[in-house]
Scaffold this active site. Sequence first.
Site, PDB file in Angstrom:
ATOM      1  N   PRO A   1     -41.975  21.868  32.601  1.00  0.00           N
ATOM      2  CA  PRO A   1     -41.456  20.324  31.758  1.00  0.00           C
ATOM      3  C   PRO A   1     -42.251  20.341  30.637  1.00  0.00           C
ATOM      4  CG  PRO A   1     -41.642  20.117  34.318  1.00  0.00           C
ATOM      5  CD  PRO A   1     -42.314  21.601  34.112  1.00  0.00           C
TER       6      PRO A   1
ATOM      7  N   LYS B   1     -20.861  21.368  38.460  1.00  0.00           N
ATOM      8  CA  LYS B   1     -20.700  20.531  37.212  1.00  0.00           C
ATOM      9  C   LYS B   1     -20.617  19.145  37.382  1.00  0.00           C
ATOM     10  CE  LYS B   1     -20.297  22.121  33.526  1.00  0.00           C
ATOM     11  NZ  LYS B   1     -21.181  22.105  32.497  1.00  0.00           N
TER      12      LYS B   1
ATOM     13  N   ASN C   1     -26.429  24.112  36.155  1.00  0.00           N
ATOM     14  CA  ASN C   1     -25.503  22.934  36.183  1.00  0.00           C
ATOM     15  C   ASN C   1     -25.956  21.687  36.741  1.00  0.00           C
ATOM     16  OD1 ASN C   1     -23.599  24.920  35.086  1.00  0.00           O
ATOM     17  ND2 ASN C   1     -22.692  24.980  37.273  1.00  0.00           N
TER      18      ASN C   1
ATOM     19  N   TYR D   1     -18.352  25.751  41.499  1.00  0.00           N
ATOM     20  CA  TYR D   1     -18.706  25.549  40.066  1.00  0.00           C
ATOM     21  C   TYR D   1     -18.412  23.950  39.699  1.00  0.00           C
ATOM     22  CZ  TYR D   1     -17.591  25.632  35.260  1.00  0.00           C
ATOM     23  OH  TYR D   1     -17.564  25.110  33.739  1.00  0.00           O
TER      24      TYR D   1
ATOM     25  N   PHE E   1     -20.739  30.868  24.610  1.00  0.00           N
ATOM     26  CA  PHE E   1     -19.642  31.143  23.561  1.00  0.00           C
ATOM     27  C   PHE E   1     -19.177  29.780  22.971  1.00  0.00           C
ATOM     28  CE2 PHE E   1     -14.585  30.506  24.639  1.00  0.00           C
ATOM     29  CZ  PHE E   1     -14.389  31.042  23.301  1.00  0.00           C
TER      30      PHE E   1
END
Length: 296
Positions: free
Chosen positions: A52, A139, A85, A135, A15
């Site tokens: 990686p 984060k 995250n 969450y 988004f």
Amino acid sequence: MTGTERVMVFGAGGFLGARICALLDDRGIEYRGLSRTRSEPYRRCDLAAMHPYALDTQIGMYKPTVVINAVGATFGAPAELVRANVIAVEALLASVRDHAGHARFVQLGSAAEYGGAAHGTSMPEDSAPHPLGPYGITKLAGSELVLRAQRSGADAVVLRIFDVIGPGAPDSTLTGRVIRDLRTRQRIEVGALDVWRDFVDVRDVAEAVLAVALADGKLPPLLNVGSGRATLARDVAGQLFELSGLAATIVDEAGQETLLGAPWQQADSTLIGQQLGWSPKIALEQSLADSWAQSH
């Protein structure tokens, strides 16, 4: 910056990532968008899963001057949240350090890292973080990795972004869920709506991200991005209900745990205004009207 920026946007299919890429397009700035899903015109790149060497190759060949990390997961099992995250941030930081050491690294963090605050107060960047769920915790862990890199000499900035709304908002956002329910069920069920949130339009957030990404000189390591005004979630749902003109019902499950977390959040965005002259331009009412109009 130099005026010959080469920007890499990770999470370009999301988004906010897609809106950042659209703004780069509008300004004629060279960029490469990378997305976990095969979403044209972006390249596929799953930070949490790829080897990686493959990531090093992407960064080493493109030689970005700016790296924007818009990768993240809002919902899911704890392991999924950790991968998106935390692990993804760690992988990207390591690759940028080794193959684009002078690039500015812009991490899109979340107000969920702060947790809540006393009703009526604003949250400046020096607020102690107290995330309330998986969450916010993951984060915060990702942001701490970026802040540690910054303390070690990296040109890195974390943006703590408050509740992003606007045209195209996904179901993981309050307005996205309300619009979905209005369109499909005429019954709004999003848990308790007795929470106050600082809603900021995705177009304003994209402007803030680019202001940070392209700014000259050293920036503070942490900047808030929000409107500076908290609004009751029930009022936002009610405004969308009125815009729809539909015979819908708002089910306010006040006795249940809210999906939205802390009771009160309101940004203090003074610092980004002082540093870069950024302030939100799109009023909440306009953002909601545009969101409903695009959902047709």
